[in-house]
Design an enzyme around this catalytic site. Structure first.
Site, mmCIF file in Angstrom:
data_model
loop_
_atom_site.group_PDB
_atom_site.id
_atom_site.type_symbol
_atom_site.label_atom_id
_atom_site.label_comp_id
_atom_site.label_asym_id
_atom_site.label_seq_id
_atom_site.Cartn_x
_atom_site.Cartn_y
_atom_site.Cartn_z
ATOM 1 N N SER A 108 -39.078 14.550 9.510
ATOM 2 C CA SER A 108 -38.547 13.215 9.277
ATOM 3 C C SER A 108 -39.507 12.184 9.856
ATOM 4 O O SER A 108 -39.560 11.990 11.075
ATOM 5 C CB SER A 108 -37.156 13.069 9.900
ATOM 6 O OG SER A 108 -36.250 13.954 9.287
ATOM 7 N N HIS A 113 -50.809 3.665 5.401
ATOM 8 C CA HIS A 113 -52.244 3.431 5.550
ATOM 9 C C HIS A 113 -52.646 2.330 4.572
ATOM 10 O O HIS A 113 -52.210 2.331 3.418
ATOM 11 C CB HIS A 113 -53.045 4.702 5.246
ATOM 12 C CG HIS A 113 -52.569 5.901 5.994
ATOM 13 N ND1 HIS A 113 -52.867 6.128 7.327
ATOM 14 C CD2 HIS A 113 -51.783 6.928 5.610
ATOM 15 C CE1 HIS A 113 -52.313 7.258 7.721
ATOM 16 N NE2 HIS A 113 -51.638 7.764 6.694
ATOM 17 N N CYS A 136 -35.442 14.869 6.370
ATOM 18 C CA CYS A 136 -34.762 16.162 6.345
ATOM 19 C C CYS A 136 -33.318 15.908 6.763
ATOM 20 O O CYS A 136 -33.068 15.370 7.836
ATOM 21 C CB CYS A 136 -35.435 17.153 7.292
ATOM 22 S SG CYS A 136 -34.828 18.841 7.135
#
Length: 254
Positions: A108, A113, A136
């Protein structure tokens, strides 16, 4: 459907959100100005705030954040999160200091970027930001799509969504996806959708979905640093280059 999950929901939902934005630089000063603008607006600190907001939208608990501005430009941010709230999340976070990170925490996270570029000889500058969200449990990154569209107002967007693993229902049967989905665009508001052409490439049998968004109408004034000072013939030519650049990127992503 999530109410029918037996025990912990082991499904991993991964969303990759790639945004492309374009602008025109008519000289070296405008190239430098563009890079400065991108570095200020999408610095590590600014991106960090965006990712924390995304975590809030999908109802996740932020556990830790790491960010860095790069020289000469660009930034990266990584945010670790959990869908466990309150004291239990704090207890899970404390495990990290003991180098005992659970599978749940490992899967998780959000990372971002940025990639500005002003090297095209025709003066077409571009900015790309990649945001990857992996969750998750019961939370889904799809509900942050509108916020991401509004935050960047991009020309081309490629979204990939994959659900992996399996959970079990109360009848002990395997479940490979825990929510209905026909297209990623189903999770984008109609107001945003009307601004884009959309192209789907879905493999629902493999719980894999991809949608490319390309802006329909281009507002000339938003692509030049000083639009009123640009001769019409120059503006028309540069806008054709912008459209061609958009289509070349979108074609690669379709």
């Amino acid at each position: 459907m999530t109410d029918d999950i037996l025990g912990f929901n082991n499904l991993t939902k991964a969303l990759s959100f790639n945004l492309y934005d374009f602008a025109v630089a008519l000289n070296d000063d405008e190239r430098a100005s563009y890079i400065r603008y991108i570095d200020e607006r999408y610095s590590a600190r600014q991106m960090e705030a965006l990712l924390i907001r995304i975590a809030s939208i999908i109802d996740a608990e932020v556990l830790s954040v790491s960010s860095k501005d790069f020289d000469p430009y660009g930034a990266s941010v990584v945010l670790l999160m959990s869908d466990i709230k309150g004291a239990e999340a704090t207890q899970q976070a404390n495990l990290m200091s003991q180098s005992t990170v659970s599978i749940h925490l490992d899967k998780s996270h959000i990372c971002a970027h940025t990639y500005p570029d002003s090297l095209d000889p025709s003066g077409i500058c571009s900015f790309r930001v990649d945001i990857d969200i992996a969750t998750c449990g019961s939370i889904s990154p799809l509900y942050a799509l509108d916020f991401m569209f509004k935050s960047f107002e991009s020309d081309v967007v490629c979204v990939d969504y994959v659900v992996r693993g399996f959970a079990r229902n109360k009848q002990h049967e395997k479940i490979y996806i825990d929510h209905p989905i026909n297209s990623i665009s189903d999770f984008v508001s109609p107001r945003i959708l009307k601004e884009y052409e959309t192209f789907d490439k879905n493999f629902s049998e493999h719980s894999t979905f991809q949608t490319t968004f390309q802006r329909k109408e281009l507002d000339e004034s938003s692509y030049f640093r000083n639009p009123r000072l640009v001769p019409k013939d120059v503006a028309d030519y540069k806008m054709k280059l912008i459209r061609a650049e958009m289509e070349s990127v979108a074609k690669l992503l379709k």
